[in-house]
Design a protein around this motif. Structure first.
Motif, PDB file in Angstrom:
ATOM      1  N   TYR A   1       0.041   1.876   3.567  1.00  0.00           N
ATOM      2  CA  TYR A   1      -0.869   3.218   3.930  1.00  0.00           C
ATOM      3  C   TYR A   1      -2.458   2.542   4.140  1.00  0.00           C
ATOM      4  CZ  TYR A   1      -4.068   3.766  -0.061  1.00  0.00           C
ATOM      5  OH  TYR A   1      -4.996   3.616  -1.024  1.00  0.00           O
TER       6      TYR A   1
ATOM      7  N   PRO B   1       4.106   7.127   3.589  1.00  0.00           N
ATOM      8  CA  PRO B   1       2.793   6.753   3.402  1.00  0.00           C
ATOM      9  C   PRO B   1       1.933   6.709   4.849  1.00  0.00           C
ATOM     10  CG  PRO B   1       4.286   5.526   2.113  1.00  0.00           C
ATOM     11  CD  PRO B   1       5.180   6.389   3.029  1.00  0.00           C
TER      12      PRO B   1
ATOM     13  N   LEU C   1      -1.391   5.274  -3.029  1.00  0.00           N
ATOM     14  CA  LEU C   1      -1.194   6.318  -2.169  1.00  0.00           C
ATOM     15  C   LEU C   1      -1.513   7.839  -2.973  1.00  0.00           C
ATOM     16  CD1 LEU C   1      -0.513   7.331   0.542  1.00  0.00           C
ATOM     17  CD2 LEU C   1       1.885   7.618  -0.203  1.00  0.00           C
ATOM     18  N   HIS C   2      -0.746   8.072  -3.881  1.00  0.00           N
ATOM     19  CA  HIS C   2      -1.150   9.188  -4.244  1.00  0.00           C
ATOM     20  C   HIS C   2      -2.612   9.255  -5.028  1.00  0.00           C
ATOM     21  CE1 HIS C   2       3.321  10.009  -5.405  1.00  0.00           C
ATOM     22  NE2 HIS C   2       3.011  10.221  -4.207  1.00  0.00           N
TER      23      HIS C   2
ATOM     24  N   SER D   1       1.097   9.977   6.232  1.00  0.00           N
ATOM     25  CA  SER D   1      -0.015  10.469   5.286  1.00  0.00           C
ATOM     26  C   SER D   1      -1.311   9.902   5.694  1.00  0.00           C
ATOM     27  CB  SER D   1       0.369  10.268   3.780  1.00  0.00           C
ATOM     28  OG  SER D   1       1.498  11.059   3.488  1.00  0.00           O
ATOM     29  N   ALA D   2      -1.286   8.448   5.900  1.00  0.00           N
ATOM     30  CA  ALA D   2      -2.607   7.733   6.094  1.00  0.00           C
ATOM     31  C   ALA D   2      -2.997   8.005   7.492  1.00  0.00           C
ATOM     32  CB  ALA D   2      -2.538   6.397   5.969  1.00  0.00           C
TER      33      ALA D   2
ATOM     34  N   GLY E   1       0.885  -1.196  -0.161  1.00  0.00           N
ATOM     35  CA  GLY E   1      -0.041  -0.033  -0.054  1.00  0.00           C
ATOM     36  C   GLY E   1       0.862   1.302   0.001  1.00  0.00           C
ATOM     37  N   THR E   2       1.627   1.683  -1.130  1.00  0.00           N
ATOM     38  CA  THR E   2       2.328   2.771  -1.281  1.00  0.00           C
ATOM     39  C   THR E   2       1.958   3.292  -2.565  1.00  0.00           C
ATOM     40  OG1 THR E   2       4.130   1.188  -2.230  1.00  0.00           O
ATOM     41  CG2 THR E   2       4.172   1.394   0.169  1.00  0.00           C
TER      42      THR E   2
ATOM     43  N   GLU F   1       0.245  15.105   1.070  1.00  0.00           N
ATOM     44  CA  GLU F   1       1.010  13.729   1.244  1.00  0.00           C
ATOM     45  C   GLU F   1       2.193  14.435   2.376  1.00  0.00           C
ATOM     46  OE1 GLU F   1       4.208  10.847  -1.244  1.00  0.00           O
ATOM     47  OE2 GLU F   1       3.150  12.394  -2.122  1.00  0.00           O
TER      48      GLU F   1
END
Length: 402
Positions: A337, A288, A273-274, A291-292, A222-223, A284
């Motif tokens: 993330y 990751p 992620l993006h 950010s999450a 999850g990146t 961001e």
């Protein structure tokens, strides 16, 4: 289910002592300390052979024999255990916006774990991974520690030579440049191999994390990119060319979304992620996970943001349903993330998975979150770095080097 750890068959020839040594080391790693007599029973090796190997390993600093306990009649046995910090495997992950390093000893104990951010567009010549690997080399100097292997995990396709990055659209480090630069930073101390990040993370979950109790598991990164590592009966599935697991480029995403690979409609262009940050309008941050975490904190009091994250979760579930129908894993581990978002992602994904399984006769895979954080891939890379010892390919005693 035992994780994917080599277990060489016992052999008697002196020229193959390395294989016997690996078998004994593997027993100590899998089942813990044991006396010489117990090791003979575990491995099928002769007691005299075990005695010679243990003495050689003790002389090299790989094992200790401490204390004593009585084994029925006769002299008390002294448990043999793997020694900390002498022989080490270094695992690295180079991703779009961070680098990680993990150092494991032969027993699988973590001796170092560190993550650093990477600024967008950083060239290899000034990349933080080079400073990080130099720092690791200084912390574990060759006079006191032996690096038996170094593996670097990358989000992309790696050729069968375990050195050449064939395709990493989000990273831009194709060819052998990364391995060459890391070897130079280590001053030629050990060869560097390269592997896919999802494969490494799946291996880490099998040894240390959320998949230690099953041999049939799928790990999903999850990146910025989305990749998968598949464990079949405890063994990594690499595919015919070693490129299995590029699930982020399945054409099941928003057909108008442009992916980093240059195509439209890839799954990672919808759930990476993006993509998640763009859909939710959130910034961001350094990693990751951070950010999450920020998204989860805000979503807790913002129903509109929570609904946007749930939409991402449904798209995650659509892809998982496809993978579950094709691969039939017992467990799917979500990493990166996805973990801080928790049920915001997992609940919608689980509901879509239930709706999309082809038959009511199928068992829904259990969805779990990674327990290894941002260091999952680096931890698996460190395990890969130790595998040569447990496969009998790398000698750690002078006597086994014949």
């Amino acid at each position: 289910m035992s994780p994917d750890l080599p277990s060489p068959s016992p052999v008697g020839s002196e020229s193959l002592r390395r294989q016997n040594t690996a078998r004994l080391l593997g027993s100590l790693r899998r089942s813990g300390p044991a006396t010489r007599a117990q090791l003979a029973k575990r491995t099928g090796l002769a007691k005299a052979t075990v005695g010679v190997i243990v003495a050689d390993l003790a002389a090299s600093g790989a094992v200790d024999e401490d204390g004593s306990r009585t084994e029925g009649r006769g002299r008390p046995g002294r448990p043999v255990r793997l020694r900390e910090r002498t022989f080490l495997g270094l695992g690295l992950e180079v991703n779009v916006d961070y680098v990680s390093a993990v150092v494991l000893d032969l027993a699988g104990r973590i001796q170092l774990s560190e993550t650093r951010p990477v600024a967008p567009g950083t060239p290899l010549a000034g990349h933080p991974v080079l400073d990080l690997v130099r720092a690791v080399g200084e912390r574990f100097p060759p006079a006191e520690h032996t690096l038996v292997g170094v593996t670097v995990a990358v989000p992309g396709l790696v050729r069968g030579d375990n050195r050449t990055v064939a395709w990493a659209p989000n990273l831009g480090l194709d060819g052998p440049l990364l391995a060459d630069a890391l070897e130079a930073s280590l001053e030629g101390r050990v060869a560097v191999r390269v592997d896919n990040d999802a494969n490494c993370a799946a291996l880490a979950e099998a040894h240390h994390g959320a998949a230690t109790d099953t041999g049939f598991a799928l790990y999903l990164t999850g990146t910025v990119g989305i990749g998968a590592g598949l464990l079949n009966d405890g063994h990594l599935v690499h595919g015919a060319s070693g490129f299995a697991g590029e699930v982020g480029h399945m054409p099941i995403g928003d057909p108008a979304a442009l992916c980093g690979c240059g195509r439209l409609g890839c799954w990672e262009a919808t759930i990476g992620l993006h993509a998640m940050l763009a859909r939710t309008g959130m910034p961001e941050l350094a990693t990751p996970l951070r950010s999450a975490e920020h998204v989860a904190e805000r979503a807790a009091g913002d129903p509109k943001l929570s609904a946007l994250v749930a939409a991402v979760g449904r798209d995650v579930g659509m892809g998982l349903a496809t993978l579950a129908n094709v691969l039939d894993p017992a467990v799917i581990v979500l990493g990166g993330y996805f973990v801080p978002l928790g049920e915001l992602i997992l609940g919608p994904a689980r509901r879509v998975l239930d709706e999309r399984l082809a038959s009511a006769a199928q068992d829904r895979p259990e969805l779990r979150f990674s327990t290894l954080g941002i260091q999952a891939a680096a931890t698996g890379a460190a395990e890969q770095s130790l595998r040569g010892v447990f496969a009998g390919e790398v000698a750690i005693t002078d006597e086994a080097r014949v």
